[in-house]
Design a protein around this motif. Structure first.
Motif, PDB file in Angstrom:
ATOM      1  N   LEU A 143       0.825  -1.205   0.000  1.00 12.95           N
ATOM      2  CA  LEU A 143       0.000   0.000   0.000  1.00 12.95           C
ATOM      3  C   LEU A 143       0.861   1.257   0.000  1.00 12.95           C
ATOM      4  O   LEU A 143       0.596   2.202  -0.736  1.00 12.95           O
ATOM      5  CB  LEU A 143      -0.934   0.015   1.211  1.00 12.95           C
ATOM      6  CG  LEU A 143      -2.077  -0.984   1.176  1.00 12.95           C
ATOM      7  CD1 LEU A 143      -2.755  -1.062   2.534  1.00 12.95           C
ATOM      8  CD2 LEU A 143      -3.075  -0.608   0.109  1.00 12.95           C
ATOM      9  N   TYR A 144       1.899   1.278   0.836  1.00 10.14           N
ATOM     10  CA  TYR A 144       2.778   2.437   0.907  1.00 10.14           C
ATOM     11  C   TYR A 144       3.431   2.700  -0.451  1.00 10.14           C
ATOM     12  O   TYR A 144       3.529   3.839  -0.885  1.00 10.14           O
ATOM     13  CB  TYR A 144       3.846   2.219   1.980  1.00 10.14           C
ATOM     14  CG  TYR A 144       4.745   3.407   2.175  1.00 10.14           C
ATOM     15  CD1 TYR A 144       4.286   4.526   2.856  1.00 10.14           C
ATOM     16  CD2 TYR A 144       6.037   3.414   1.672  1.00 10.14           C
ATOM     17  CE1 TYR A 144       5.102   5.626   3.034  1.00 10.14           C
ATOM     18  CE2 TYR A 144       6.853   4.505   1.845  1.00 10.14           C
ATOM     19  CZ  TYR A 144       6.382   5.611   2.525  1.00 10.14           C
ATOM     20  OH  TYR A 144       7.184   6.700   2.692  1.00 10.14           O
ATOM     21  N   GLU A 145       3.851   1.650  -1.124  1.00 13.47           N
ATOM     22  CA  GLU A 145       4.485   1.793  -2.437  1.00 13.47           C
ATOM     23  C   GLU A 145       3.510   2.321  -3.486  1.00 13.47           C
ATOM     24  O   GLU A 145       3.926   2.851  -4.508  1.00 13.47           O
ATOM     25  CB  GLU A 145       5.060   0.457  -2.882  1.00 13.47           C
ATOM     26  CG  GLU A 145       6.255   0.023  -2.071  1.00 13.47           C
ATOM     27  CD  GLU A 145       6.726  -1.370  -2.414  1.00 13.47           C
ATOM     28  OE1 GLU A 145       6.103  -2.046  -3.263  1.00 13.47           O
ATOM     29  OE2 GLU A 145       7.729  -1.793  -1.800  1.00 13.47           O
ATOM     30  N   ASN A 146       2.217   2.200  -3.236  1.00 12.12           N
ATOM     31  CA  ASN A 146       1.205   2.687  -4.177  1.00 12.12           C
ATOM     32  C   ASN A 146       0.580   4.012  -3.753  1.00 12.12           C
ATOM     33  O   ASN A 146      -0.508   4.369  -4.196  1.00 12.12           O
ATOM     34  CB  ASN A 146       0.128   1.627  -4.373  1.00 12.12           C
ATOM     35  CG  ASN A 146       0.617   0.502  -5.255  1.00 12.12           C
ATOM     36  OD1 ASN A 146       0.792   0.699  -6.447  1.00 12.12           O
ATOM     37  ND2 ASN A 146       0.880  -0.662  -4.670  1.00 12.12           N
ATOM     38  N   GLY A 147       1.269   4.732  -2.859  1.00 16.11           N
ATOM     39  CA  GLY A 147       0.840   6.073  -2.523  1.00 16.11           C
ATOM     40  C   GLY A 147      -0.009   6.234  -1.273  1.00 16.11           C
ATOM     41  O   GLY A 147      -0.354   7.344  -0.898  1.00 16.11           O
ATOM     42  N   TYR A 148      -0.360   5.156  -0.617  1.00 20.16           N
ATOM     43  CA  TYR A 148      -1.147   5.253   0.612  1.00 20.16           C
ATOM     44  C   TYR A 148      -0.208   5.502   1.787  1.00 20.16           C
ATOM     45  O   TYR A 148       0.808   4.824   1.928  1.00 20.16           O
ATOM     46  CB  TYR A 148      -1.947   3.967   0.856  1.00 20.16           C
ATOM     47  CG  TYR A 148      -3.000   3.708  -0.175  1.00 20.16           C
ATOM     48  CD1 TYR A 148      -4.277   4.216  -0.020  1.00 20.16           C
ATOM     49  CD2 TYR A 148      -2.725   2.959  -1.312  1.00 20.16           C
ATOM     50  CE1 TYR A 148      -5.254   3.983  -0.966  1.00 20.16           C
ATOM     51  CE2 TYR A 148      -3.695   2.725  -2.270  1.00 20.16           C
ATOM     52  CZ  TYR A 148      -4.954   3.237  -2.088  1.00 20.16           C
ATOM     53  OH  TYR A 148      -5.917   3.004  -3.036  1.00 20.16           O
ATOM     54  N   ASP A 149      -0.535   6.479   2.635  1.00 17.88           N
ATOM     55  CA  ASP A 149       0.345   6.748   3.768  1.00 17.88           C
ATOM     56  C   ASP A 149      -0.378   6.729   5.116  1.00 17.88           C
ATOM     57  O   ASP A 149       0.238   6.800   6.157  1.00 17.88           O
ATOM     58  CB  ASP A 149       1.081   8.067   3.590  1.00 17.88           C
ATOM     59  CG  ASP A 149       0.140   9.251   3.449  1.00 17.88           C
ATOM     60  OD1 ASP A 149      -1.074   9.081   3.551  1.00 17.88           O
ATOM     61  OD2 ASP A 149       0.656  10.362   3.227  1.00 17.88           O
ATOM     62  N   ASN A 150      -1.682   6.597   5.118  1.00 15.47           N
ATOM     63  CA  ASN A 150      -2.444   6.524   6.365  1.00 15.47           C
ATOM     64  C   ASN A 150      -2.873   5.076   6.586  1.00 15.47           C
ATOM     65  O   ASN A 150      -4.048   4.735   6.570  1.00 15.47           O
ATOM     66  CB  ASN A 150      -3.657   7.460   6.306  1.00 15.47           C
ATOM     67  CG  ASN A 150      -4.376   7.541   7.629  1.00 15.47           C
ATOM     68  OD1 ASN A 150      -3.829   7.172   8.656  1.00 15.47           O
ATOM     69  ND2 ASN A 150      -5.608   8.000   7.604  1.00 15.47           N
ATOM     70  N   ILE A 151      -1.892   4.199   6.789  1.00 12.00           N
ATOM     71  CA  ILE A 151      -2.157   2.763   6.921  1.00 12.00           C
ATOM     72  C   ILE A 151      -1.523   2.237   8.204  1.00 12.00           C
ATOM     73  O   ILE A 151      -0.642   2.872   8.782  1.00 12.00           O
ATOM     74  CB  ILE A 151      -1.606   1.976   5.708  1.00 12.00           C
ATOM     75  CG1 ILE A 151      -0.108   2.231   5.548  1.00 12.00           C
ATOM     76  CG2 ILE A 151      -2.343   2.342   4.448  1.00 12.00           C
ATOM     77  CD1 ILE A 151       0.563   1.407   4.488  1.00 12.00           C
ATOM     78  N   SER A 152      -2.000   1.099   8.642  1.00  8.69           N
ATOM     79  CA  SER A 152      -1.390   0.425   9.783  1.00  8.69           C
ATOM     80  C   SER A 152      -1.626  -1.072   9.654  1.00  8.69           C
ATOM     81  O   SER A 152      -2.534  -1.514   8.952  1.00  8.69           O
ATOM     82  CB  SER A 152      -1.970   0.940  11.098  1.00  8.69           C
ATOM     83  OG  SER A 152      -3.340   0.688  11.156  1.00  8.69           O
TER      84      SER A 152
END
Length: 53
Positions: free
Chosen positions: A2-11
């Motif tokens: 997810l982070y690699e695809n632009g998502y930054d509000n993840i856990s």
């Protein structure tokens, strides 16, 4: 991924669905999100504590 695809509000939720079910106020989505019959509710509102297949 997810982070690699632009998502930054993840856990990462280590306990998964089993742990999620321990909290009646947590949100859940039931049904296909692309269909008109998709519903948003909480764990406590699920009839059996489990999402339908």
């Amino acid at each position: 991924m997810l982070y690699e695809n632009g998502y930054d509000n993840i856990s990462v939720y280590g306990g998964g669905w089993y742990e999620w079910l321990m909290h009646d106020d947590y949100p859940v989505q039931v049904g296909d999100p692309a269909s008109a019959d998709c519903q948003h509710t909480t764990v406590g509102e699920l009839p059996t504590g489990k999402a339908a297949k």
